[in-house]
Design a protein around this motif. Sequence first.
Motif, short mmCIF file in Angstrom:
data_model
loop_
_atom_site.label_atom_id
_atom_site.label_comp_id
_atom_site.label_asym_id
_atom_site.label_seq_id
_atom_site.Cartn_x
_atom_site.Cartn_y
_atom_site.Cartn_z
N ARG A 197 0.84 -1.20 0.00
CA ARG A 197 0.00 0.00 0.00
C ARG A 197 0.88 1.25 0.00
O ARG A 197 1.93 1.28 0.62
CB ARG A 197 -0.91 0.01 1.23
N SER A 198 0.42 2.26 -0.69
CA SER A 198 1.20 3.50 -0.77
C SER A 198 1.40 4.11 0.62
O SER A 198 2.43 4.72 0.90
CB SER A 198 0.51 4.50 -1.70
N SER A 199 0.42 3.92 1.50
CA SER A 199 0.55 4.46 2.86
C SER A 199 1.67 3.77 3.62
O SER A 199 2.35 4.41 4.43
CB SER A 199 -0.78 4.31 3.61
N MET A 241 4.44 2.54 2.24
CA MET A 241 5.69 3.05 1.70
C MET A 241 5.96 4.47 2.17
O MET A 241 7.10 4.85 2.46
CB MET A 241 5.66 3.00 0.17
N ASP A 242 4.91 5.28 2.27
CA ASP A 242 5.07 6.65 2.76
C ASP A 242 5.55 6.65 4.21
O ASP A 242 6.42 7.45 4.59
CB ASP A 242 3.75 7.42 2.66
#
Length: 216
Positions: free
Chosen positions: A203-205, A207-208
Amino acid sequence: MAGKTVKLADNAMSTLEDTMERLGIPADIDDETVKNNIIRLINSASAWVETITGRKFGRATYTHRYAAPGHQELVLNQFPIREVEYVKDIATGTIIDPRSYDFSMGGDVGVLYRDAGWPLRGYAAGLAMDFQTLSRYLEVKFTAGYILPKDATADEPSDLPADITDIVWGIAEQEFSILRNGAQGLAAFSISDVSWTFDKEPRSSWMDTLAHYMRW
């Protein structure tokens, strides 16, 4: 024949009990296969987090050699710093006075600060005598990392950031759903009014969040 009990890895970032609670699995379940699979997910998710960030999260002691930066901040490759046993000049065998440096301000990001600076040393060449290569003459023995949930005690509770644990749980939820429903690799599927959607990409969250824990 009884199955082999899987153990949490040394770097596991959650406990079996906490992860089962997150997955909505009763604590008194007797299915050893389910427990083993959850432990495997915890272990693999924890390893993935360390691979992505390029660092270790569990508390450990290291002895590493560094090239001095030529200014006041020596950046160690593991953090947060919890204790420094010594900093040694290996060229002379001298232990650098511990009163001359501290990590009170930058320990969370692995910085040893010294007012007098960490003098640059290396091998110079050319008319300008510029440094061509640096000498790793500083040896640092230090303890860094967090107290992982599995290692926590009443006196030393876990201080692993909650957002890291949440990522491990998220991975476990995603993969356990796929495993339990027999839908390896499924992106989307529906029959009548029943549908499943599993996203196996990070999920992009996640990775952020992990970007904040990387050493740049």
